[in-house]
Structures are given as structure tokens and as C-alpha cells.
Design a protein around this motif. Structure first.
Motif, PDB file in Angstrom:
ATOM      1  N   GLU A  99      -3.971  -2.619  -7.029  1.00 41.16           N
ATOM      2  CA  GLU A  99      -3.889  -2.672  -8.418  1.00 41.16           C
ATOM      3  C   GLU A  99      -2.450  -1.549  -9.097  1.00 41.16           C
ATOM      4  N   ILE A 100      -2.266  -0.768  -7.939  1.00 41.98           N
ATOM      5  CA  ILE A 100      -1.167   0.006  -8.412  1.00 41.98           C
ATOM      6  C   ILE A 100       0.182  -0.595  -8.201  1.00 41.98           C
ATOM      7  N   LEU A 101       0.139  -1.445  -7.018  1.00 46.88           N
ATOM      8  CA  LEU A 101       1.315  -2.459  -6.778  1.00 46.88           C
ATOM      9  C   LEU A 101       1.698  -3.300  -7.806  1.00 46.88           C
ATOM     10  N   LYS A 102       0.297  -3.919  -8.510  1.00 44.24           N
ATOM     11  CA  LYS A 102       0.424  -4.923  -9.609  1.00 44.24           C
ATOM     12  C   LYS A 102       0.964  -4.050 -10.890  1.00 44.24           C
ATOM     13  N   HIS A 103       0.707  -3.092 -11.067  1.00 41.55           N
ATOM     14  CA  HIS A 103       1.125  -2.193 -12.299  1.00 41.55           C
ATOM     15  C   HIS A 103       2.582  -1.905 -12.072  1.00 41.55           C
ATOM     16  N   ILE A 104       2.929  -1.450 -10.938  1.00 42.48           N
ATOM     17  CA  ILE A 104       4.508  -1.345 -11.018  1.00 42.48           C
ATOM     18  C   ILE A 104       5.529  -2.535 -10.964  1.00 42.48           C
ATOM     19  N   GLU A 105       4.914  -3.782 -10.444  1.00 40.93           N
ATOM     20  CA  GLU A 105       5.664  -4.883 -10.528  1.00 40.93           C
ATOM     21  C   GLU A 105       5.571  -5.266 -12.215  1.00 40.93           C
ATOM     22  N   ASN A 106       4.472  -4.984 -12.734  1.00 41.41           N
ATOM     23  CA  ASN A 106       4.232  -5.632 -14.391  1.00 41.41           C
ATOM     24  C   ASN A 106       5.227  -4.591 -15.242  1.00 41.41           C
ATOM     25  N   ASN A 107       5.243  -3.314 -14.859  1.00 46.68           N
ATOM     26  CA  ASN A 107       6.185  -2.389 -15.770  1.00 46.68           C
ATOM     27  C   ASN A 107       7.399  -1.977 -15.403  1.00 46.68           C
ATOM     28  N   HIS A 108       7.838  -2.147 -13.879  1.00 47.97           N
ATOM     29  CA  HIS A 108       9.045  -1.964 -13.496  1.00 47.97           C
ATOM     30  C   HIS A 108       9.848  -3.042 -12.605  1.00 47.97           C
ATOM     31  N   GLY A 109       9.241  -4.192 -12.647  1.00 50.23           N
ATOM     32  CA  GLY A 109       9.756  -5.495 -11.898  1.00 50.23           C
ATOM     33  C   GLY A 109      10.014  -5.102 -10.564  1.00 50.23           C
ATOM     34  N   LEU A 110       9.354  -4.193  -9.986  1.00 50.53           N
ATOM     35  CA  LEU A 110       9.489  -3.850  -8.623  1.00 50.53           C
ATOM     36  C   LEU A 110       8.363  -4.466  -7.699  1.00 50.53           C
ATOM     37  N   SER A 111       8.706  -5.465  -6.818  1.00 47.31           N
ATOM     38  CA  SER A 111       7.712  -6.164  -6.000  1.00 47.31           C
ATOM     39  C   SER A 111       7.537  -5.434  -4.641  1.00 47.31           C
ATOM     40  N   ILE A 112       6.488  -4.962  -4.385  1.00 45.79           N
ATOM     41  CA  ILE A 112       6.037  -4.274  -2.987  1.00 45.79           C
ATOM     42  C   ILE A 112       5.103  -5.057  -2.261  1.00 45.79           C
TER      43      ILE A 112
ATOM     44  N   ARG B 132      -9.168   5.342  -2.659  1.00 41.16           N
ATOM     45  CA  ARG B 132      -7.598   5.228  -2.986  1.00 41.16           C
ATOM     46  C   ARG B 132      -6.989   4.140  -2.275  1.00 41.16           C
ATOM     47  N   GLU B 133      -7.575   3.711  -0.861  1.00 40.39           N
ATOM     48  CA  GLU B 133      -7.016   2.418  -0.552  1.00 40.39           C
ATOM     49  C   GLU B 133      -7.162   1.261  -1.250  1.00 40.39           C
ATOM     50  N   LYS B 134      -8.472   0.952  -1.732  1.00 44.02           N
ATOM     51  CA  LYS B 134      -8.655   0.062  -2.709  1.00 44.02           C
ATOM     52  C   LYS B 134      -8.105  -0.121  -3.782  1.00 44.02           C
ATOM     53  N   SER B 135      -7.492   0.938  -4.465  1.00 44.01           N
ATOM     54  CA  SER B 135      -6.762   0.907  -5.634  1.00 44.01           C
ATOM     55  C   SER B 135      -5.135   0.479  -5.302  1.00 44.01           C
ATOM     56  N   VAL B 136      -4.692   0.722  -4.281  1.00 45.89           N
ATOM     57  CA  VAL B 136      -3.202   0.511  -3.918  1.00 45.89           C
ATOM     58  C   VAL B 136      -2.990  -1.046  -4.435  1.00 45.89           C
TER      59      VAL B 136
ATOM     60  N   TYR C   9      -5.400   5.088   6.438  1.00 52.00           N
ATOM     61  CA  TYR C   9      -5.726   4.646   4.974  1.00 52.00           C
ATOM     62  C   TYR C   9      -4.432   4.416   4.377  1.00 52.00           C
ATOM     63  N   LEU C  10      -4.453   3.328   3.665  1.00 48.01           N
ATOM     64  CA  LEU C  10      -3.006   3.491   2.411  1.00 48.01           C
ATOM     65  C   LEU C  10      -3.409   4.007   1.509  1.00 48.01           C
ATOM     66  N   SER C  11      -2.247   4.748   0.783  1.00 48.28           N
ATOM     67  CA  SER C  11      -2.493   5.369  -0.501  1.00 48.28           C
ATOM     68  C   SER C  11      -1.187   5.303  -1.254  1.00 48.28           C
ATOM     69  N   ARG C  12      -1.119   6.214  -2.380  1.00 47.24           N
ATOM     70  CA  ARG C  12       0.061   6.248  -3.347  1.00 47.24           C
ATOM     71  C   ARG C  12       0.949   6.820  -2.527  1.00 47.24           C
ATOM     72  N   TYR C  13       1.128   7.479  -1.113  1.00 49.02           N
ATOM     73  CA  TYR C  13       1.941   8.191  -0.562  1.00 49.02           C
ATOM     74  C   TYR C  13       2.809   7.092   0.192  1.00 49.02           C
ATOM     75  N   ASP C  14       2.215   5.988   0.681  1.00 51.09           N
ATOM     76  CA  ASP C  14       3.059   4.897   1.265  1.00 51.09           C
ATOM     77  C   ASP C  14       3.819   4.204   0.290  1.00 51.09           C
ATOM     78  N   ILE C  15       3.580   3.955  -0.958  1.00 50.40           N
ATOM     79  CA  ILE C  15       4.279   3.473  -2.072  1.00 50.40           C
ATOM     80  C   ILE C  15       5.402   4.443  -2.465  1.00 50.40           C
ATOM     81  N   TYR C  16       5.084   5.840  -2.388  1.00 42.93           N
ATOM     82  CA  TYR C  16       6.240   6.909  -2.700  1.00 42.93           C
ATOM     83  C   TYR C  16       7.141   6.805  -1.436  1.00 42.93           C
TER      84      TYR C  16
END
Length: 282
Positions: free
Chosen positions: A107-120, A101-105, A133-140
Motif C-alpha cells: 500500500e505504501i508503494l501504491k501511495h508513492i506511485e500515485n502521489n510521486h509517479g515513482l514505481s518500485i 509493517r511488511e503487510k503495509s509495504v 521482513y520488508l519495511s519502509r527502510y527497504d523503500i528508503y
């Protein structure tokens, strides 16, 4: 005085708003005898919760709520209660999932930036993370805390749930049950009536699925939950009786992130008896 408990609670380690210590404080305020901290796919808050529980004279049951892959891509939430968080087998499966899950973070951030214009900034997330470990919950948490979206469920609906999980990010149901057993715990199906559960099935289909889960080693089912209807409770009583299931119960407490739910009492009328822990220990 009736001894009441709550075996399904969340802290900010996953998607709750409170620290593990504050979850315990809330339980003490409501005069609960025991609770389990069952953060989503994480045991990172249990050490802090244990210290707070000892200080508050509250019994803590080590717990986790695993998002487990079921048939046809459906997710089930499997509660593991009474687990040894130092068990080698449990930790091997757990750490494999967490690392994936940490490895995927990124790519998830790139997806969010590309689709929502939100850079994290992922480096910022590393600095403020609560888990190892990092996960989707940190983005949430970032999206909520920065008021980008102020409704917790919409954060998932808009930003996170549309992004599929990758390889090894989800533990299968049979493996979730096995790792809980290897750690000396018991496994329970949480909130069977929800989408992340068996929602949409007829009573007969629900029974067929419970029968199958029992064949995989499932020990019990969450018998007490805030959103259950009278029909849900009648079905659960039947299933518990027919398949000799253990019962669990909890409010799914998330603090302010689910503000209508009070720890130990749900929306005001839920009462979960301590006898469930007696059976868990037996």
C-alpha cells in the motif's frame, strides 16, 4: 587510556549506510571498548555484529531502537539495551510488529506511485532486503541508492513520513518497555530533545512526561548525545538525579547517511564513558 563506548548506532539493516560488520570496524578504528547496535525496530543485524565484534575484541551490547506510540500520536524512540534476542515474549511482540509493517509495504508503494509517479517493484525489494521482513527502510534505501532523492532526511520528509502507520505497526511505549524488560534489558528514552521525543515541551512538561514514563517502567535516559545543549545537559542531570535514572549515551551513528557524525565522538567532542555499561550490567 580512557575506555569509551557508543550505545546508539545504526547499520543498513535500518537507515544507516554501513553493514553491521563495518559499524564494528568503525568502532575498532576509533578505539572504542564497546558498542551497541541499535537499529530501528530490528534485531536482524545483531548476529553479524556479534561475529565481527568478537573478531575485533570489542564488547557488543545487544540493542534495538523501538519507534513507540505515545500520547496524542507522538512517537518516542525507546532504546532497549542488553536484551536477550531469543526471549519468547520479546519475539512475539517484535514479530507481530514486523509482520504488520511488511503487510503495509504494498500500500505504501501504491501511495508513492500515485502521489510521486515513482514505481518500485516489491519483488525487487524482496530480493535485496537485509532484514527478514520488508519495511519502509527497504523503500528508503531504494530511493537513496537509485539517486531519486540524495538527502536521507528528505526521503522520509517527502516519501515516507506523510504516510500514516496502520494497526499493529507501532508498539506502544508501555509495551516497548515491557518487552525490553521481559528480554532482560533496560529501557532508555533516546534523544529527548528531538521531534521524535519531547521537543516543544517546557522544562516542567518534560519533567512531567519523564515522571509518567518512569511510572510505566522506564529505566533511564540518553544522557550523552551530539545535539544536546548546555541547558539540555543541566536538565538531564537534574532528571537523572531526581528520578534515579540510568544513563545511556550514543552518537546515533548512521555512517555516510549522517556524515558529520563519527562513531564514538559525534561531531568531535563527545565522550561516552564505559561506566555506563557497568551500571547497565548491575
Amino acid at each position: 587510556m580512557e575506555n569509551l563506548i557508543d550505545l546508539h548506532t545504526h547499520s543498513y539493516i535500518s537507515d544507516g549506510s554501513c553493514s553491521p560488520t563495518d559499524v564494528i570496524k568503525a568502532a575498532k578504528k576509533n578505539k572504542l571498548k564497546a558498542i551497541s547496535l541499535t537499529d530501528h525496530d530490528s534485531i536482524a543485524g545483531l548476529k553479524e555484529a556479534k561475529i565481527a565484534a568478537e573478531d575485533s575484541n570489542i564488547e557488543l551490547i545487544n540493542g534495538i531502537e523501538i519507534s513507540a506510540l505515545y500520547k496524542d500520536g507522538r512517537l518516542l524512540h525507546i532504546l532497549g539495551l542488553g536484551i536477550d534476542i531469543h526471549n519468547e515474549y520479546f519475539l512475539n511482540s517484535y514479530n507481530k510488529m514486523k509482520k504488520s509493517r511488511e503487510k503495509s509495504v504494498l500500500e505504501i508503494l501504491k501511495h508513492i506511485e500515485n502521489n510521486h509517479g515513482l514505481s518500485i517493484d516489491i519483488n525487487y525489494l524482496h530480493k535485496v532486503k537485509y532484514d527478514e521482513y520488508l519495511s519502509r527502510y527497504d523503500i528508503y534505501r531504494y530511493i537513496l541508492e537509485n539517486n531519486i532523492c540524495t538527502e536521507p532526511q528528505k526521503v522520509w520528509d517527502i516519501y515516507l513520513d506523510p504516510i500514516p502507520y496502520g494497526n499493529d505497526e507501532l508498539i506502544t511505549v508501555d509495551e516497548a518497555i515491557k518487552m525490553i524488560h521481559e528480554a532482560g534489558g533496560k529501557s532508555y528514552l533516546a534523544h529527548f530533545n528531538k521531534r521524535i521525543g519531547l521537543e516543544g515541551f517546557s522544562f516542567e512538561e518534560i519533567e512531567d512526561n519523564i515522571k509518567y514514563l518512569v511510572s510505566l517502567g522506564l529505566d533511564g535516559i540518553e544522557r550523552y548525545y551530539p545535539s544536546y545543549t548546555d541547558d539540555d545537559r543541566r536538565l538531564l542531570d537534574y532528571l537523572v538525579w531526581k528520578y534515579q535514572l540510568y544513563s545511556s549515551g550514543g552518537t546515533d551513528y548512521h555512517g555516510a547517511n549522517r556524515g558529520n557524525i563519527e562513531i564514538g565522538f559525534g561531531e568531535g567532542d563527545l565522550k561516552i564513558p564505559y561506566s555506563l555499561i557497568d551500571s547497565l550490567k548491575r
